[in-house]
Design a protein around this motif. Structure first.
Motif, PDB file in Angstrom:
ATOM      1  N   LYS A 160      -9.191   1.073  -1.840  1.00 42.41           N
ATOM      2  CA  LYS A 160      -9.374  -0.378  -1.831  1.00 42.41           C
ATOM      3  C   LYS A 160      -8.817  -0.996  -3.114  1.00 42.41           C
ATOM      4  CE  LYS A 160     -12.824  -3.403  -0.113  1.00 42.41           C
ATOM      5  NZ  LYS A 160     -14.203  -3.573   0.278  1.00 42.41           N
ATOM      6  N   SER A 183      -5.054  -0.930  -3.011  1.00 47.36           N
ATOM      7  CA  SER A 183      -4.552  -1.922  -2.074  1.00 47.36           C
ATOM      8  C   SER A 183      -4.546  -3.317  -2.702  1.00 47.36           C
ATOM      9  CB  SER A 183      -5.393  -1.914  -0.797  1.00 47.36           C
ATOM     10  OG  SER A 183      -4.859  -2.798   0.147  1.00 47.36           O
ATOM     11  N   ASP A 202      -1.298  -5.647  -3.319  1.00 48.89           N
ATOM     12  CA  ASP A 202      -1.243  -7.026  -2.828  1.00 48.89           C
ATOM     13  C   ASP A 202      -0.875  -7.994  -3.950  1.00 48.89           C
ATOM     14  OD1 ASP A 202      -1.866  -6.195  -0.263  1.00 48.89           O
ATOM     15  OD2 ASP A 202      -3.997  -6.713  -0.429  1.00 48.89           O
ATOM     16  N   THR A 242       3.008  -4.684   6.630  1.00 50.99           N
ATOM     17  CA  THR A 242       2.124  -3.569   6.305  1.00 50.99           C
ATOM     18  C   THR A 242       1.885  -2.745   7.558  1.00 50.99           C
ATOM     19  OG1 THR A 242       1.041  -4.901   4.600  1.00 50.99           O
ATOM     20  CG2 THR A 242      -0.121  -2.923   5.335  1.00 50.99           C
ATOM     21  N   GLY A 289      -0.759   1.874   5.612  1.00 46.74           N
ATOM     22  CA  GLY A 289      -0.817   1.227   4.298  1.00 46.74           C
ATOM     23  C   GLY A 289       0.543   1.055   3.648  1.00 46.74           C
ATOM     24  N   PRO A 348       1.589   3.515  -1.216  1.00 48.48           N
ATOM     25  CA  PRO A 348       0.348   3.830  -1.918  1.00 48.48           C
ATOM     26  C   PRO A 348       0.351   5.323  -2.255  1.00 48.48           C
ATOM     27  CG  PRO A 348      -0.071   2.794   0.219  1.00 48.48           C
ATOM     28  CD  PRO A 348       1.377   3.088   0.149  1.00 48.48           C
ATOM     29  N   THR A 378       1.081   4.403  -7.362  1.00 49.36           N
ATOM     30  CA  THR A 378       1.767   3.653  -6.325  1.00 49.36           C
ATOM     31  C   THR A 378       3.227   3.592  -6.742  1.00 49.36           C
ATOM     32  OG1 THR A 378      -0.198   2.300  -5.976  1.00 49.36           O
ATOM     33  CG2 THR A 378       1.893   1.425  -5.147  1.00 49.36           C
TER      34      THR A 378
END
Length: 167
Positions: free
Chosen positions: A40, A43, A47, A59, A63, A137, A156
């Motif tokens: 999370k 992510s 973003d 997306t 992911g 990711p 990432t």
């Protein structure tokens, strides 16, 4: 005196044997919760990066985020295709890890050669001649360990990717 000492040692042993062992390893549930939280957090970072770049990314369910900024006129890329790509791999902070400018284009067989699973997924969304920005990711890239060279643990990565040819 000696007898008292022996009783104390025996009593201490008896008490220590009745204590419950301390769990030092995290439970399976704790590990799952930690990984969900890490995903999370990653992510959210991705973003924010995408928003700062103002890329209209798509997306996928895994992911993967991608933005095809130059469509190609060639064939679609499919599993078992042997393709040649030009790619530059950077971190979210902009540091370049690898580049075709230094290492040259790379050829591999889609879904078969040893590459990041996210790279295989990304190229199958492209056609020969297309160029894309692809954000992987860590779980689709180099994972918990990194690559033990230029890509850190749980990193990432951002690919600037071009499909040069398909054999």
């Amino acid at each position: 005196m000696m007898r008292t000492w022996i009783y104390m040692v025996i009593a201490a042993c008896g008490v220590s044997c009745t204590q419950k062992p301390v769990q030092t390893e995290p439970s399976k549930e704790e590990l799952m919760d930690y990984n969900k939280l890490a995903l999370k957090k990653e992510s959210v970072m991705i973003d924010r990066y995408v928003e700062a770049q103002q890329w209209p990314v798509v997306t996928s369910g895994s992911g993967l985020r991608y933005y095809i900024y130059q469509p190609g006129a060639g064939d679609s890329v499919r599993t078992e295709d042997r393709i040649t790509v030009k790619m530059t791999i950077t971190l979210l902070n902009g540091d370049t890890c690898y580049s075709h400018l230094k290492y040259g284009p790379e050829a591999f067989t889609v879904d078969y050669d040893h590459h990041e699973s996210g790279l295989h997924e990304a190229v199958k969304k492209m056609t020969v001649g297309s160029k894309a920005k692809v954000i992987l990711p860590s779980h689709l890239a180099f994972g918990v360990a990194g690559d033990h060279d230029k890509i850190p643990m749980r990193a990432t990565v951002v690919y600037d990717l071009e499909i040069v040819s398909k054999n």
